[in-house]
Write a protein that holds these residues in place. Structure first.
Motif, PDB file in Angstrom:
ATOM      1  N   SER A  85     -10.575   6.712  -9.392  1.00 10.17           N
ATOM      2  CA  SER A  85     -11.468   5.963  -8.500  1.00 10.17           C
ATOM      3  C   SER A  85     -12.878   5.800  -9.067  1.00 10.17           C
ATOM      4  O   SER A  85     -13.675   5.043  -8.519  1.00 10.17           O
ATOM      5  CB  SER A  85     -11.537   6.633  -7.125  1.00 10.17           C
ATOM      6  OG  SER A  85     -12.156   7.909  -7.230  1.00 10.17           O
ATOM      7  N   SER A  96      -2.867   5.274  -9.369  1.00 12.76           N
ATOM      8  CA  SER A  96      -4.330   5.317  -9.383  1.00 12.76           C
ATOM      9  C   SER A  96      -4.938   4.283 -10.330  1.00 12.76           C
ATOM     10  O   SER A  96      -6.091   3.908 -10.194  1.00 12.76           O
ATOM     11  CB  SER A  96      -4.818   6.716  -9.773  1.00 12.76           C
ATOM     12  OG  SER A  96      -4.603   7.610  -8.700  1.00 12.76           O
ATOM     13  N   SER A  97      -4.149   3.836 -11.312  1.00  7.86           N
ATOM     14  CA  SER A  97      -4.635   2.790 -12.217  1.00  7.86           C
ATOM     15  C   SER A  97      -4.492   1.408 -11.606  1.00  7.86           C
ATOM     16  O   SER A  97      -4.936   0.428 -12.191  1.00  7.86           O
ATOM     17  CB  SER A  97      -3.872   2.840 -13.547  1.00  7.86           C
ATOM     18  OG  SER A  97      -4.098   4.067 -14.187  1.00  7.86           O
ATOM     19  N   GLY A  98      -3.818   1.342 -10.470  1.00  7.06           N
ATOM     20  CA  GLY A  98      -3.743   0.061  -9.776  1.00  7.06           C
ATOM     21  C   GLY A  98      -2.383  -0.604  -9.776  1.00  7.06           C
ATOM     22  O   GLY A  98      -2.238  -1.733  -9.307  1.00  7.06           O
ATOM     23  N   GLU A 141      -4.291   6.550  -0.818  1.00  2.46           N
ATOM     24  CA  GLU A 141      -3.720   6.569  -2.167  1.00  2.46           C
ATOM     25  C   GLU A 141      -3.087   7.928  -2.475  1.00  2.46           C
ATOM     26  O   GLU A 141      -1.976   8.007  -3.012  1.00  2.46           O
ATOM     27  CB  GLU A 141      -4.821   6.267  -3.188  1.00  2.46           C
ATOM     28  CG  GLU A 141      -4.345   6.297  -4.630  1.00  2.46           C
ATOM     29  CD  GLU A 141      -5.485   6.031  -5.610  1.00  2.46           C
ATOM     30  OE1 GLU A 141      -6.258   5.071  -5.373  1.00  2.46           O
ATOM     31  OE2 GLU A 141      -5.623   6.804  -6.581  1.00  2.46           O
ATOM     32  N   LYS A 151      -3.873  -3.620 -16.314  1.00  3.40           N
ATOM     33  CA  LYS A 151      -4.664  -2.663 -15.536  1.00  3.40           C
ATOM     34  C   LYS A 151      -5.321  -1.626 -16.450  1.00  3.40           C
ATOM     35  O   LYS A 151      -5.856  -0.624 -15.988  1.00  3.40           O
ATOM     36  CB  LYS A 151      -3.756  -1.938 -14.533  1.00  3.40           C
ATOM     37  CG  LYS A 151      -2.980  -2.865 -13.593  1.00  3.40           C
ATOM     38  CD  LYS A 151      -3.708  -3.023 -12.280  1.00  3.40           C
ATOM     39  CE  LYS A 151      -2.886  -3.693 -11.201  1.00  3.40           C
ATOM     40  NZ  LYS A 151      -2.439  -5.070 -11.510  1.00  3.40           N
ATOM     41  N   ASP A 195       1.082  -1.440  -8.339  1.00  2.55           N
ATOM     42  CA  ASP A 195       1.654  -1.461  -6.994  1.00  2.55           C
ATOM     43  C   ASP A 195       2.770  -0.406  -6.898  1.00  2.55           C
ATOM     44  O   ASP A 195       3.649  -0.361  -7.760  1.00  2.55           O
ATOM     45  CB  ASP A 195       2.219  -2.865  -6.731  1.00  2.55           C
ATOM     46  CG  ASP A 195       2.594  -3.078  -5.264  1.00  2.55           C
ATOM     47  OD1 ASP A 195       3.149  -2.126  -4.658  1.00  2.55           O
ATOM     48  OD2 ASP A 195       2.330  -4.179  -4.755  1.00  2.55           O
TER      49      ASP A 195
END
Lengths: 337, 326
Positions: free
Chosen positions: A51, A71-73, A12, A105, A75
């Protein structure tokens, strides 16, 4: 943490770094317009906090938001598409670099006016308390520069007066645009400002993702247990120029040493290898995966269409409301989803 | 129907919506224990408690910013600004956040919130506390700007604003709080946002007004009637979206118009409405459209000077006479 979790985190961080490097190139080529604020050098902060936050925790940040989006998800493809202003972007090409969000998210932007999102964060925490979402913490990031504006002080004061569960995170990268902290702030440690509001606070190092994770976990637990706001000043650096994340690109031993001591990706790389969590070959492979993810994101974004002309009038209002074009009422209405 | 003041009508709308929906709450300066600076929320704190009637610090950015945040979580905040003059302190949150978040994030963010603010002069509060800057806020797409001229509309429009999923700036004129009228008692009485309304029928001249200028326009119409001139009074009620339909319908019959507003003339509501009349009904124009507005000065404290600057019923009457060549 499982081995795969460590490698996910490493991947990531490299994705964020590579995405920013590619964004800088695309900006130079004129494919990305407007302003572009890169997160390079600060990856350990968003990856670390991102995380350990729980799904119910709301994330809201300022305009340096690509890292937080990932980092929040969100894409990376969707992030890159937004950077290129394409219809597949998280804000369908209407927000751009500074206005990424994905409500599903629990990532609430992406706010471009310095400090303006700080009272909004307090309001979101109020919303959770009001509705009995006792476990939720609103995590609000801002730069050191934002702590000199009135919004910061109004927001912090309100959060303390109403005892709202907010983790205030100052990503202190030492500069507000070109002005260093000591030339703009009356106190050199940002965390001192929380003292004026009787708010618990601390200053932590933000270059080691494992350390950030531990500190963030501890503070989030405390907020969940004891309620009320907390200010975390995270020392970090943003550097363009010294931006290469790829160890292969370093030829000299001294360069590698410098990378492993001062770069959040280098520090984590060294940690994973020295602790025996992953081999050099595994890290290399993970690095390559990250590069591939970013290249795929660039391809995806470049092939994504521009928004239709009709989209100009979408989402002015949530309710059906007449829209006008160049002074004349159109037949259609603006309506959100 | 029940006869009541505009203050009571607004208070009733707030009370009924608070009773109806747990997610509706009020936040602002002195709204709770004090009962509201203009006593609109008197008794609310005792009935609904401090969770739903929230006294805030004197910090307008925190009030509007906080309301935005709460709205994003699905609540329906009613943020009260003691006067619209303090909205400038929260200008960023009104125009850069509330008006834009829904669009900028492609519809992901919803802001079901109301900002209540008291506008208008005439109370000897001096230049900083007496402004009528309504048109400024109507400039921004994404915001809805509503301002009632009668108690009936105050109730119906405020209830619609509270139930709306969009951010609504609801502007009240302090000198209208004592104005009385018949108000429907139905708890689901709603007036649509963004619709003008004919408050008086007439065929000779169209008087367009909103808020404080509505009762003034109706008074002026009565004076005109004594001269044999029948004025049609169109109440805009909403500055954004602006509904020109009833204005144009009326103008096509009267061919003459006066637009009255309490704020300054330059770049104001009258400027906008008259421009649209010329754009939409140029062939029907029999006389230049007249604007009645405030003198272009910061309002003075002295009562006589202040009234000299504010638009009066007589100004509307004389402007109407001029456009009908009476």
């Amino acid at each position: 943490m499982e081995k795969s979790d460590y490698l996910d985190l490493y991947r990531e961080m490299v994705v964020i770094r590579r995405l920013e490097e590619r964004a800088a190139e695309l900006y130079q080529k004129g494919k990305i317009g407007g302003f572009l604020h890169l997160y390079i050098g600060q990856e350990a902060v968003c990856a670390g906090i991102g995380s350990v936050r729980q799904p119910q925790d709301r994330i809201i940040t300022a305009y340096r938001d690509h890292g937080w989006a990932i980092s929040s998800g969100i894409d990376p493809k969707v992030v890159m598409a937004e950077l290129l202003g394409k219809v597949d972007g998280c804000s369908k090409g209407k927000g751009g670099s500074m206005h990424m969000a994905d409500v599903d998210k629990n990532f609430w932007g992406g706010h471009a006016i310095v400090g303006a999102h700080i009272p909004i964060a307090a309001g979101m925490a109020l919303g959770d308390v009001y509705q009995g979402n006792d476990d939720a913490v609103t995590i609000c990031m801002f730069g050191d520069g934002a702590t000199n504006i009135g919004f910061f002080h109004e927001g912090l004061n309100l959060s303390k007066v109403w005892d709202l569960p907010v983790l205030w995170v100052c990503e202190n990268n030492q500069y507000g645009m070109g002005t260093s902290v000591d030339r703009a702030s009356a106190v050199s440690e940002i965390r001192q400002k929380a003292e004026g509001y009787g708010m618990p606070n601390e200053r932590i190092e933000g270059m080691n993702v494992i350390q950030v994770r531990e500190d963030a976990t501890r503070v989030l637990d405390r907020i969940r247990k004891e309620g009320g706001p907390y200010l975390l000043e995270v020392l970090t650096y943003r550097y363009r120029g010294h931006s290469m994340g790829d160890p292969e690109r370093y030829r000299e031993k001294e360069e590698v040493k410098h990378w492993e001591e001062s770069d959040p990706i280098g520090i984590f790389h060294k940690y994973l290898r020295d602790e025996g969590i992953a081999t050099e070959a595994e890290l290399e492979a993970t690095f390559k995966e990250a590069e591939k993810i970013v290249e795929d994101a660039v391809d995806f974004a470049e092939n994504s269409p521009d928004p239709e002309d009709e989209a100009l009038f979408d989402h002015i209002y949530a309710e059906p409301t007449p829209v006008e074009y160049k002074g004349y009422r159109l037949e259609r209405e603006s309506e959100g989803r | 129907m029940a006869r009541m003041t505009m203050r009571e009508a607004i208070s009733k709308a707030l009370w009924e919506e608070m009773e109806r929906d747990e997610n509706v709450f009020i936040m602002g300066e002195e709204v709770g224990v004090w009962g509201g600076t203009y006593a609109v929320t008197k008794g609310f704190y005792d009935r609904f408690g401090e969770k739903r009637v929230r006294d805030t610090p004197i910090a307008e950015a925190a009030i509007i910013g906080g309301a935005i945040g709460a709205a994003l979580t699905g609540l329906r905040p009613i943020a009260e600004l003691m006067t619209i003059n303090f909205a400038f302190v929260a200008m960023d949150h009104i125009v850069n956040e509330a008006a834009k978040l829904h669009y900028m994030f492609a519809g992901q963010f919803k802001l079901p919130m109301v900002i209540r603010a008291v506008s208008g002069g005439g109370r000897q509060l001096g230049a900083t506390h007496s402004q009528t800057p309504d048109a400024v806020f109507a400039h921004f797409p994404g915001l809805k700007v509503v301002s009632p001229g009668t108690p009936e509309d105050a109730k119906g429009l405020l209830k619609s604003a509270i139930r709306s999923d969009d951010p609504v700036l609801f502007i009240e004129n302090a000198t209208l709080y004592q104005a009385k009228g018949e108000v429907p008692e139905d708890e689901d009485y709603l007036e649509p946002l963004g619709k003008s309304k004919v408050q008086r029928e007439g065929d000779d001249v169209t008087i367009v007004a909103y808020s404080k200028m509505v009762p003034s326009a109706l008074e002026a119409a009565d004076m005109l009637a004594e001269d044999g001139i029948e004025a049609q009074v169109v109440d805009l009620r909403s500055l954004r979206p602006l509904d020109m339909g009833p204005v144009i319908d009326s103008f096509k019959r009267t061919n003459r118009a006066v637009i009255a507003e309490e704020g300054w003339r330059s770049y104001g509501v009258g400027s906008e409405v008259s421009a649209r009349i010329y754009e939409l009904a140029f062939d029907y124009v029999d006389a230049p459209v007249k604007r009645v507005a405030q003198a272009e000065v910061p309002l003075p404290y002295n009562a006589h000077l202040e009234q000299l600057a504010l638009p009066q019923t007589e100004d509307i009457y004389h402007a109407a006479k001029e456009v009908v060549y009476g």
